[in-house]
Design a protein around this motif. Sequence first.
Motif, short mmCIF file in Angstrom:
data_model
loop_
_atom_site.label_atom_id
_atom_site.label_comp_id
_atom_site.label_asym_id
_atom_site.label_seq_id
_atom_site.Cartn_x
_atom_site.Cartn_y
_atom_site.Cartn_z
N VAL A 1 50.53 44.66 32.98
CA VAL A 1 50.61 45.42 31.74
C VAL A 1 51.62 44.78 30.78
N TRP A 2 52.75 44.36 31.31
CA TRP A 2 53.79 43.73 30.48
C TRP A 2 53.29 42.41 29.89
N GLU A 3 52.68 41.58 30.71
CA GLU A 3 52.19 40.27 30.26
C GLU A 3 51.05 40.40 29.25
N ASN A 4 50.18 41.38 29.44
CA ASN A 4 49.02 41.54 28.56
C ASN A 4 49.32 42.29 27.28
N ASN A 5 50.52 42.84 27.18
CA ASN A 5 50.92 43.58 25.98
C ASN A 5 51.35 42.58 24.90
N GLU B 1 52.15 43.23 21.80
CA GLU B 1 52.97 43.85 20.76
C GLU B 1 54.23 43.02 20.49
N LYS B 2 54.48 42.72 19.20
CA LYS B 2 55.64 41.90 18.81
C LYS B 2 56.91 42.74 18.74
N ASN B 3 56.77 43.96 18.24
CA ASN B 3 57.91 44.87 18.12
C ASN B 3 58.33 45.31 19.52
N GLN B 4 59.57 45.01 19.90
CA GLN B 4 60.04 45.27 21.27
C GLN B 4 60.03 46.76 21.62
N LEU B 5 60.36 47.61 20.65
CA LEU B 5 60.35 49.05 20.92
C LEU B 5 58.94 49.57 21.17
N LYS B 6 57.99 49.10 20.35
CA LYS B 6 56.59 49.52 20.53
C LYS B 6 56.03 48.99 21.84
N THR C 1 64.45 39.84 32.01
CA THR C 1 63.90 38.58 32.54
C THR C 1 62.91 37.92 31.60
N LYS C 2 62.22 38.69 30.76
CA LYS C 2 61.13 38.12 29.96
C LYS C 2 61.55 37.80 28.52
N ASN C 3 62.81 37.98 28.19
CA ASN C 3 63.25 37.69 26.81
C ASN C 3 63.78 36.28 26.69
#
Length: 158
Positions: A116-120, A122-127, A156-158
């Motif tokens: 889910v994290w990888e496929n998201n 969305e550019k806005n970190q909060l969204k 880890t992903k930033n």
Amino acid sequence: MKNTLTLKELKLKLEHFCAYQERCHLDVVQKLRGMAIDSNSIDEIVVYLIQNKFLNEERFACSFARGKHRIKNWGNIRIINELKARNISQTIISMALKEITTEEYYTTFEILSLRVWENNTEKNQLKKRKKFCDYLLRKGFESQLVYEKVKELEKTKN
């Protein structure tokens, strides 16, 4: 003129209904009510199905919990709520949840959360964070587990 089946024919029809897939009592009662069957006949048919092992709440709940977790990746909260909605007792629900090992539960959660994290996109970190959390909470995973995972992934992903 809707109900022209005899009790014997109804029992046979419901045997097939229960043999095709595990059912709970509520499924069977709703099916019979939909066929405009009277309450006494419904009770008699349900008792017959239980006595002949076509209907078993415990077996249904265990199968339901295993299937929904392994196939649909549902968490415990969603499984519990769905079983409660089908009038399954708390004792049977607890037994059904034991069908999913702790290791299997956390492995599924890890795989699903990473996907889910990888496929998201969305550019806005909060969204992105909100979409991630909402999805996993809808799937029925514990909020504490979801929020800990999102913090870990953000680091880890930033």
